[in-house]
Design a protein around this motif. Structure first.
Motif, PDB file in Angstrom:
ATOM      1  N   VAL A  42      64.424  29.755  60.212  1.00 44.65           N
ATOM      2  CA  VAL A  42      63.530  28.610  60.125  1.00 44.65           C
ATOM      3  C   VAL A  42      63.586  28.007  58.727  1.00 44.65           C
ATOM      4  O   VAL A  42      63.652  26.795  58.550  1.00 44.65           O
ATOM      5  N   LEU A  43      63.562  28.875  57.721  1.00 46.08           N
ATOM      6  CA  LEU A  43      63.574  28.441  56.329  1.00 46.08           C
ATOM      7  C   LEU A  43      64.641  29.199  55.549  1.00 46.08           C
ATOM      8  O   LEU A  43      64.871  30.382  55.785  1.00 46.08           O
ATOM      9  N   GLY A  44      65.257  28.513  54.609  1.00 42.29           N
ATOM     10  CA  GLY A  44      66.140  29.171  53.654  1.00 42.29           C
ATOM     11  C   GLY A  44      65.446  29.268  52.316  1.00 42.29           C
ATOM     12  O   GLY A  44      64.717  28.361  51.909  1.00 42.29           O
ATOM     13  N   ALA A  45      65.635  30.360  51.622  1.00 46.26           N
ATOM     14  CA  ALA A  45      64.979  30.578  50.330  1.00 46.26           C
ATOM     15  C   ALA A  45      65.821  30.029  49.184  1.00 46.26           C
ATOM     16  O   ALA A  45      67.053  30.079  49.215  1.00 46.26           O
ATOM     17  N   ASP A  46      65.147  29.526  48.175  1.00 52.17           N
ATOM     18  CA  ASP A  46      65.793  29.051  46.956  1.00 52.17           C
ATOM     19  C   ASP A  46      66.053  30.265  46.064  1.00 52.17           C
ATOM     20  O   ASP A  46      65.153  30.773  45.394  1.00 52.17           O
ATOM     21  N   THR A  47      67.289  30.741  46.072  1.00 48.10           N
ATOM     22  CA  THR A  47      67.606  31.965  45.334  1.00 48.10           C
ATOM     23  C   THR A  47      67.554  31.759  43.824  1.00 48.10           C
ATOM     24  O   THR A  47      67.465  32.739  43.074  1.00 48.10           O
ATOM     25  N   GLY A  88      61.714  37.278  66.133  1.00 48.09           N
ATOM     26  CA  GLY A  88      60.486  37.260  66.903  1.00 48.09           C
ATOM     27  C   GLY A  88      59.206  37.462  66.114  1.00 48.09           C
ATOM     28  O   GLY A  88      58.227  36.739  66.319  1.00 48.09           O
ATOM     29  N   PRO A  89      59.140  38.427  65.203  1.00 46.61           N
ATOM     30  CA  PRO A  89      57.865  38.731  64.550  1.00 46.61           C
ATOM     31  C   PRO A  89      57.350  37.660  63.600  1.00 46.61           C
ATOM     32  O   PRO A  89      56.218  37.764  63.134  1.00 46.61           O
ATOM     33  N   GLN A  90      58.127  36.635  63.318  1.00 43.78           N
ATOM     34  CA  GLN A  90      57.603  35.564  62.478  1.00 43.78           C
ATOM     35  C   GLN A  90      57.145  34.366  63.327  1.00 43.78           C
ATOM     36  O   GLN A  90      56.808  33.311  62.804  1.00 43.78           O
ATOM     37  N   ILE A 117      64.371  41.486  63.732  1.00 38.88           N
ATOM     38  CA  ILE A 117      63.274  41.467  62.755  1.00 38.88           C
ATOM     39  C   ILE A 117      63.619  40.723  61.472  1.00 38.88           C
ATOM     40  O   ILE A 117      62.736  40.427  60.672  1.00 38.88           O
ATOM     41  N   GLY A 118      64.892  40.410  61.241  1.00 46.67           N
ATOM     42  CA  GLY A 118      65.261  39.610  60.077  1.00 46.67           C
ATOM     43  C   GLY A 118      65.167  40.350  58.754  1.00 46.67           C
ATOM     44  O   GLY A 118      64.826  41.537  58.699  1.00 46.67           O
ATOM     45  N   TRP A 119      65.468  39.603  57.686  1.00 49.23           N
ATOM     46  CA  TRP A 119      65.524  40.210  56.349  1.00 49.23           C
ATOM     47  C   TRP A 119      64.888  39.324  55.267  1.00 49.23           C
ATOM     48  O   TRP A 119      64.717  39.753  54.127  1.00 49.23           O
ATOM     49  N   ASN A 120      64.507  38.095  55.621  1.00 47.80           N
ATOM     50  CA  ASN A 120      64.074  37.122  54.619  1.00 47.80           C
ATOM     51  C   ASN A 120      62.549  37.176  54.438  1.00 47.80           C
ATOM     52  O   ASN A 120      61.801  36.584  55.215  1.00 47.80           O
ATOM     53  N   ARG A 121      62.098  37.853  53.404  1.00 45.98           N
ATOM     54  CA  ARG A 121      60.660  37.984  53.140  1.00 45.98           C
ATOM     55  C   ARG A 121      60.012  36.621  52.876  1.00 45.98           C
ATOM     56  O   ARG A 121      58.870  36.370  53.293  1.00 45.98           O
ATOM     57  N   VAL A 122      60.712  35.729  52.199  1.00 49.15           N
ATOM     58  CA  VAL A 122      60.164  34.408  51.900  1.00 49.15           C
ATOM     59  C   VAL A 122      59.860  33.644  53.188  1.00 49.15           C
ATOM     60  O   VAL A 122      58.841  32.944  53.304  1.00 49.15           O
ATOM     61  N   GLU A 123      60.727  33.776  54.160  1.00 42.00           N
ATOM     62  CA  GLU A 123      60.534  33.112  55.448  1.00 42.00           C
ATOM     63  C   GLU A 123      59.267  33.634  56.129  1.00 42.00           C
ATOM     64  O   GLU A 123      58.450  32.847  56.639  1.00 42.00           O
ATOM     65  N   TYR A 124      59.084  34.946  56.150  1.00 42.19           N
ATOM     66  CA  TYR A 124      57.875  35.538  56.736  1.00 42.19           C
ATOM     67  C   TYR A 124      56.624  35.046  56.019  1.00 42.19           C
ATOM     68  O   TYR A 124      55.637  34.642  56.644  1.00 42.19           O
ATOM     69  N   ASP A 125      56.640  35.102  54.695  1.00 49.89           N
ATOM     70  CA  ASP A 125      55.465  34.675  53.922  1.00 49.89           C
ATOM     71  C   ASP A 125      55.126  33.214  54.204  1.00 49.89           C
ATOM     72  O   ASP A 125      53.953  32.854  54.370  1.00 49.89           O
ATOM     73  N   SER A 126      56.138  32.375  54.275  1.00 48.64           N
ATOM     74  CA  SER A 126      55.924  30.944  54.476  1.00 48.64           C
ATOM     75  C   SER A 126      55.375  30.637  55.871  1.00 48.64           C
ATOM     76  O   SER A 126      54.657  29.649  56.059  1.00 48.64           O
ATOM     77  N   LEU A 127      55.722  31.477  56.839  1.00 48.61           N
ATOM     78  CA  LEU A 127      55.260  31.278  58.213  1.00 48.61           C
ATOM     79  C   LEU A 127      53.965  32.024  58.506  1.00 48.61           C
ATOM     80  O   LEU A 127      53.442  31.962  59.628  1.00 48.61           O
ATOM     81  N   GLY A 128      53.446  32.747  57.524  1.00 49.33           N
ATOM     82  CA  GLY A 128      52.158  33.403  57.678  1.00 49.33           C
ATOM     83  C   GLY A 128      52.181  34.690  58.463  1.00 49.33           C
ATOM     84  O   GLY A 128      51.177  35.060  59.086  1.00 49.33           O
ATOM     85  N   HIS A 129      53.307  35.402  58.438  1.00 51.53           N
ATOM     86  CA  HIS A 129      53.412  36.663  59.162  1.00 51.53           C
ATOM     87  C   HIS A 129      53.801  37.785  58.200  1.00 51.53           C
ATOM     88  O   HIS A 129      54.385  37.551  57.149  1.00 51.53           O
TER      89      HIS A 129
END
Length: 288
Positions: A42-47, A88-90, A117-129
């Motif tokens: 859904v989102l890409g993080a600015d590394t 799914g979990p996000q 379950i993915g690997w991108n913590r920034v994506e989870y945080d941004s989606l509120g999960h």
């Protein structure tokens, strides 16, 4: 043993061109492939800000949303569709169930929902999960999805989900829609065995596949299931540009028991949708 052969949508290489999406999908269908596959972010993080998050994609990689992409292609092809995978979990579970049910109807019951379950913590945080709870959430989520796809009125009161006497209308054609899981770590492979209808391997025949299937079998046994109930989908990459080698790879997947195969034309130096379609044609000649 028969093996359905589909194509992986070249997410990172076609940008935002609607015409390219349709041209690709119609080519996949006309060439005789059975299904279209796509994975998501859904989102890409600015590394430059976040540093290395441990995955291969960042802010600059393009990703089309798979459920909407497939809904569009369902209107102009007869392809089956599979997310390989959706994180799914996000996502809100009831909304995901509704979207998947709609796609199942639009594709005439030809949809598999692949989850991970993915690997991108920034994506989870941004989606509120919760990134930390993602594995536990997925296990809970799978049961809720199946309940929503098979019952008119659902009651769930679990750690992550609370639904009181509510349901989807209309229900999907498939009741339930098949749920597949992308997994590599031992705990995730056991989850496949316990819960999934299918698996997306991150290993290959002769390169860890048998060992991974043994762990899946352990998980299946824990849940009173048989490994034979669980299908899996291999992948063949066009990057080596050797059709005979790709045909041999496909045959190894078939011999290993794969029910499905996807061909991947990304990371092969192809520019534009026409080049991807030419590559699909070459693959169709040796695989179909």
């Amino acid at each position: 043993m028969t093996m359905d052969i589909g194509a992986l949508f070249p997410q990172t290489e076609l940008g935002g061109d609607r015409g390219a999406v349709r041209a690709w999908g119609e080519a996949v269908s006309n060439l005789g492939f059975t299904h279209a596959a796509a994975y998501e972010h859904v989102l890409g993080a600015d590394t430059a800000v976040h540093g290395d998050l441990g995955g291969p994609y960042d802010l600059h990689h393009t990703f089309r949303e798979p459920l909407l992409l497939f809904s569009y292609l369902a209107g102009c092809t007869d392809l089956a569709f599979v997310t390989s995978i959706l994180i799914g979990p996000q996502r809100q579970t009831a909304l995901l169930a509704k979207q998947a049910a709609e796609l199942d109807m639009l594709s005439n019951g030809q949809f598999r929902l692949g989850l991970g379950i993915g690997w991108n913590r920034v994506e989870y945080d941004s989606l509120g999960h919760s990134f930390a709870d993602r594995a536990a959430f997925l296990e809970d989520q799978i049961g809720v999805l199946r309940a929503l796809w098979t019952h008119e009125s659902v009651h769930v009161d679990s750690r992550f989900h609370h639904i009181k006497a509510a349901g989807l209308a209309p229900l999907p054609i498939q009741r339930p829609i098949p749920i597949w899981i992308g997994a590599n770590a031992p705990s995730a492979l056991r989850r496949v065995g316990r819960l999934a209808d299918g698996w997306f391997p991150m290993v290959r025949p002769g390169g860890g596949l048998d060992e991974a299937l043994a762990i899946i079998a352990e998980g299946a046994a824990e849940a009173g299931r048989d490994l034979a109930q669980i299908q899996f989908e291999g992948r063949v990459d066009y990057a080596n540009r050797d059709p005979e080698k790709m045909a041999r790879h496909a045959e190894r997947w078939r011999e290993a028991g794969a029910s499905h195969l996807s061909v991947n034309t990304m990371a092969a130096g192809l520019v534009g949708v026409d080049a991807h379609i030419v590559a699909l044609g070459e693959l169709a000649e040796v695989l179909l």
